[in-house]
Design a protein around this motif. Structure first.
Motif, mmCIF file in Angstrom:
data_model
loop_
_atom_site.group_PDB
_atom_site.id
_atom_site.type_symbol
_atom_site.label_atom_id
_atom_site.label_comp_id
_atom_site.label_asym_id
_atom_site.label_seq_id
_atom_site.Cartn_x
_atom_site.Cartn_y
_atom_site.Cartn_z
ATOM 1 N N GLY A 1 0.824 -1.212 0.000
ATOM 2 C CA GLY A 1 0.000 0.000 0.000
ATOM 3 C C GLY A 1 0.856 1.259 0.000
ATOM 4 O O GLY A 1 0.574 2.221 -0.725
ATOM 5 N N ILE B 1 2.474 1.644 -3.506
ATOM 6 C CA ILE B 1 1.555 2.190 -4.527
ATOM 7 C C ILE B 1 1.217 3.642 -4.210
ATOM 8 O O ILE B 1 1.062 4.471 -5.112
ATOM 9 C CB ILE B 1 0.274 1.320 -4.627
ATOM 10 N N SER B 2 1.129 3.969 -2.909
ATOM 11 C CA SER B 2 0.828 5.356 -2.532
ATOM 12 C C SER B 2 1.972 6.295 -2.910
ATOM 13 O O SER B 2 1.795 7.512 -2.955
ATOM 14 C CB SER B 2 0.549 5.458 -1.022
ATOM 15 N N ILE C 1 -3.330 3.236 -8.071
ATOM 16 C CA ILE C 1 -3.740 1.901 -8.551
ATOM 17 C C ILE C 1 -4.114 1.976 -10.033
ATOM 18 O O ILE C 1 -4.998 2.747 -10.418
ATOM 19 C CB ILE C 1 -4.922 1.368 -7.715
ATOM 20 N N ILE D 1 -6.130 6.944 -1.236
ATOM 21 C CA ILE D 1 -4.686 6.716 -1.113
ATOM 22 C C ILE D 1 -4.100 7.937 -0.423
ATOM 23 O O ILE D 1 -4.263 9.066 -0.900
ATOM 24 C CB ILE D 1 -4.049 6.492 -2.500
ATOM 25 N N GLU E 1 -5.704 -3.864 -1.050
ATOM 26 C CA GLU E 1 -4.374 -4.408 -0.762
ATOM 27 C C GLU E 1 -3.962 -5.398 -1.854
ATOM 28 O O GLU E 1 -2.816 -5.377 -2.312
ATOM 29 C CB GLU E 1 -4.396 -5.089 0.607
ATOM 30 N N CYS F 1 -2.922 -3.637 -4.944
ATOM 31 C CA CYS F 1 -1.573 -3.055 -4.801
ATOM 32 C C CYS F 1 -0.505 -4.146 -4.938
ATOM 33 O O CYS F 1 0.507 -3.958 -5.630
ATOM 34 C CB CYS F 1 -1.435 -2.365 -3.445
#
Ligand SMILES: [Zn+2]
Length: 248
Positions: free
Chosen positions: A108, A111-112, A118, A161, A185, A188
């Motif tokens: 997470g 990806i953030s 996403i 996010i 999740e 990600c």
């Protein structure tokens, strides 16, 4: 046989499940939920400070008001008041939301930290297609100004996010917030796996992505409010079977 109310059982189960699926971060991040009516109006349940997620039980959840003032604390260690700030902001702004779930998982956070968040690469991800809010990182301290910006960025969305920080989901039930986080999740983790492979990305066509997102919403409508939620019931069975002490 437990005598704990369903609100406490559901939230304790969510803590155990987040640990079970390795989405916890030591004693940090939180899941909050509306407390049972008999614990007072506009009151919330949250983990007591210092407990790992796998140690949280129904009776050890602290009860707090919207400002984080402790009304009940059987464990006796208080709460992480700063950690409740994000939660109280969302609860105050979105009264229909009964549960707020925040994580700092490696996937997470990774990806953030990517500009686009996403990507529409798989079925899990499409649930969030054009339905994911973003909030820019402002450091650890959450002043009143950031709370306003966070709620403004969230808008009417249920997932957000937190850039360079982690993931946030909101639900009308604990089950909804957990189900959203479970898929977010996975989206990600899958995206990271795809990117790590070095293979060419095959993004799904925007029209098809939108259609699929609407299909998720239709399923959601059938299981909203007080209607049966078979996915949460299944998760709850897993939690109570593996961690029966959560009901203590
Ligand atoms: Zn955080």
């Amino acid at each position: 046989m437990t005598t704990q109310p369903k609100e406490r059982i559901d939230l304790a189960a969510a803590y155990r499940l987040i640990a079970h699926y390795q989405m916890d971060d030591s004693i940090f991040t939180h899941i909050s939920a509306k407390a049972p009516d008999d614990e007072g109006e506009n009151t919330f349940l949250i983990n007591p400070y210092g407990l790992r997620f796998d140690e949280v039980s129904a009776s050890s959840l602290a009860t707090v008001d919207i400002d984080g003032n402790i009304l009940r604390d059987t464990y006796g260690a208080g709460i992480n008041k700063a950690g409740f700030t994000i939660h109280s902001a969302v609860h105050a702004a979105r009264p229909e939301i009964h549960c707020v779930l925040h994580t700092h998982t490696v996937a997470g956070v990774a990806i953030s930290s990517m500009e686009e968040g996403i990507l529409p690469l798989n079925q899990w991800a499409l649930q969030f297609h054009n339905r994911c809010a973003f909030h820019d990182y402002e450091g650890i301290a959450l002043d009143l100004g950031e709370r306003e910006r966070l709620v403004s960025d969230l808008g009417e969305h249920k997932v957000m996010i937190l850039r360079n920080h982690g993931l946030l989901t909101c639900g009308r039930t604990v089950g909804e917030a957990f189900g959203l986080m479970f898929n977010m999740e996975r989206a990600c983790r899958a995206q990271l796996a795809i990117m790590s492979s070095g293979g060419a990305l095959r993004k799904i066509d925007p029209a098809l992505a939108e259609k699929t997102a609407q299909q998720y919403e239709n399923w959601d409508k059938q299981h909203s409010g007080n209607k049966p939620d078979p996915q949460w019931d299944a998760f709850l069975r897993l939690a109570t079977k593996n961690y029966p002490d959560l009901a203590n």
